[in-house]
Design an enzyme around this catalytic site. Structure first.
Site, mmCIF file in Angstrom:
data_model
loop_
_atom_site.group_PDB
_atom_site.id
_atom_site.type_symbol
_atom_site.label_atom_id
_atom_site.label_comp_id
_atom_site.label_asym_id
_atom_site.label_seq_id
_atom_site.Cartn_x
_atom_site.Cartn_y
_atom_site.Cartn_z
ATOM 1 N N GLY A 1 32.697 4.698 -37.549
ATOM 2 C CA GLY A 1 33.309 5.764 -37.137
ATOM 3 C C GLY A 1 34.677 5.787 -37.213
ATOM 4 O O GLY A 1 35.470 4.761 -37.132
ATOM 5 N N GLY B 1 28.952 2.667 -37.298
ATOM 6 C CA GLY B 1 28.432 4.108 -37.762
ATOM 7 C C GLY B 1 27.777 3.876 -39.092
ATOM 8 O O GLY B 1 26.836 4.635 -39.419
ATOM 9 N N GLU C 1 31.242 -3.478 -31.497
ATOM 10 C CA GLU C 1 32.065 -2.704 -30.406
ATOM 11 C C GLU C 1 32.377 -3.465 -29.333
ATOM 12 O O GLU C 1 33.640 -2.696 -28.555
ATOM 13 C CB GLU C 1 30.747 -1.578 -30.030
ATOM 14 C CG GLU C 1 30.523 -0.549 -31.120
ATOM 15 C CD GLU C 1 29.599 -0.810 -32.039
ATOM 16 O OE1 GLU C 1 29.543 -0.294 -33.182
ATOM 17 O OE2 GLU C 1 28.906 -2.192 -31.950
ATOM 18 N N ASP D 1 26.189 1.627 -30.401
ATOM 19 C CA ASP D 1 25.683 3.024 -30.257
ATOM 20 C C ASP D 1 25.010 3.353 -31.716
ATOM 21 O O ASP D 1 24.408 2.432 -32.403
ATOM 22 C CB ASP D 1 26.710 3.933 -30.136
ATOM 23 C CG ASP D 1 27.642 4.081 -31.090
ATOM 24 O OD1 ASP D 1 28.020 3.094 -31.954
ATOM 25 O OD2 ASP D 1 28.537 5.317 -31.153
#
Length: 355
Positions: free
Chosen positions: A71, A120, A143, A151
């Site tokens: 992301g 992502g 992350e 995520d």
């Protein structure tokens, strides 16, 4: 340029024979994913789901470096530091819904995981039913190094990896190649990068299985299979502190180096990630896990470590984040538990539609 024009340029759509193609087109940003791109992909899937001429969907990345580096974390940094977090929460809401949609997509969804595939990018690819790695693949959920937690359904995928391999990947953020991705359940096939153009051409005329039969190969050995014994032993511990202690005591230089890697990550992120993985195993469905990840992600927006981690790794690039709390011992059970607090009317609510 309007927002729709920007998103159109960042995501290129075209059809070739029986296949429809999504091409992430921000090569200078390593195809980093933003909210407009998520919406554009979702709109394309809606159109193609009901188009009988489209039998296969293929996602790939423009440029030579990879599918997607994750992301747009600079935008998340700015929102967490200067805004109220609502823009990031809205982005994650649509992104996680797209991840769930990809997993349930009724037609073959082929993800070309060439080059760098992180964060992502894993969410856009590893939930698909045909995941093609190459010898250039570098797949990771990094992350914990930016004060965040895996995520995009990453904790669901990694919780299902054999033994404790997923725990190792989630906590360390280690990059893996094709063989290890196949072992961990993040990819299904290896197609040499030089053969990708011919493979994509064949998808225009052939069913996916036939195209794969022409080009897929067995990968050379990876690294994780030979490390399973100490990975499974060390990461089976109930706490991050005990994991680190076991790694140091193991006697294997690679295990000791892994302990040093963990101790450089955000202590809070490590503890929340371990808790999220353990809970993901019990939650079962992807939708339930995405609901949990949404709670965790929204909680992370209010923390020091997310802003500081992105600052150190991406904005200022000094690579010296100052975590707070600074040590694992200082992160309490209540510090961890607050990441899992239900959001009431602001829940993602994916599982409610599947239960």
């Amino acid at each position: 340029m309007t927002r729709s024009e920007e998103s159109a340029e960042a995501v290129l759509l075209h059809t070739a024979g029986r296949a429809a193609h999504i091409v992430l087109n921000r090569p200078r940003a390593l195809n980093a994913l933003n909210h407009a791109m998520v919406r554009r992909i979702d709109e394309a899937l809606t159109a193609w789901e009901h188009d009988p001429s489209v039998e296969t969907v293929v996602i790939s990345g423009a440029g030579e470096r990879g599918l997607c580096a994750g992301g747009d974390i600079r935008a998340i940094h700015d929102d967490a530091r200067d805004g109220d977090g609502s823009a990031s929460a809205a982005f994650w809401r649509d992104e996680y819904r797209l991840n769930a949609r990809i997993a349930r997509w009724p037609k073959p969804y082929v993800a070309v995981m060439d080059g760098i595939v992180m964060g992502g990018g894993v969410g856009l690819s590893a939930h698909g039913d045909v995941r093609v790695a190459t010898e250039r693949s570098r797949i990771a959920m990094p992350e914990t190094g930016i004060g965040f937690v895996p995520d995009v359904g990453g904790t669901h995928l990694l919780a299902r990896a054999p033994g404790e391999l997923g725990t190792h990947l989630a906590l360390t953020g280690a990059r893996i190649g094709a063989a290890d991705a196949l072992l961990c359940g993040l990819a299904d096939h290896l197609v040499p990068s030089a053969a990708l153009p011919r493979f994509l051409d064949d998808l225009a005329d052939l069913p996916v299985g036939e195209a794969l039969a022409r080009h897929a190969q067995s990968p050379p050995p990876g690294e994780l299979a030979g490390r399973r014994e100490w990975i499974d032993t060390c990461y089976a511990a109930d706490t991050v502190e005990e994991i680190v202690r076991r790694l140091i005591a193991q006697g294997d230089p690679a295990a000791k180096e892994t302990a040093e890697t963990l101790l450089a990550k955000s202590p809070t992120s490590l503890k929340v990630t371990l808790a999220a993985l353990r809970r993901a195993r019990r939650l079962g469905s992807l939708e339930r896990v995405l609901d949990q990840e949404y709670r965790v992600s929204c909680a992370a927006l209010t923390t020091h470590d997310l802003v500081e981690g992105i600052r150190a790794q991406v904005v200022d690039k000094d690579r010296t984040p100052r975590w707070s709390p600074a040590t694992l011992a200082e992160v309490t059970d209540s510090d961890v538990e607050r990441f899992f607090t239900p959001l009431g009317p602001h829940e993602l609510g994916l599982a409610a539609g599947t239960d």
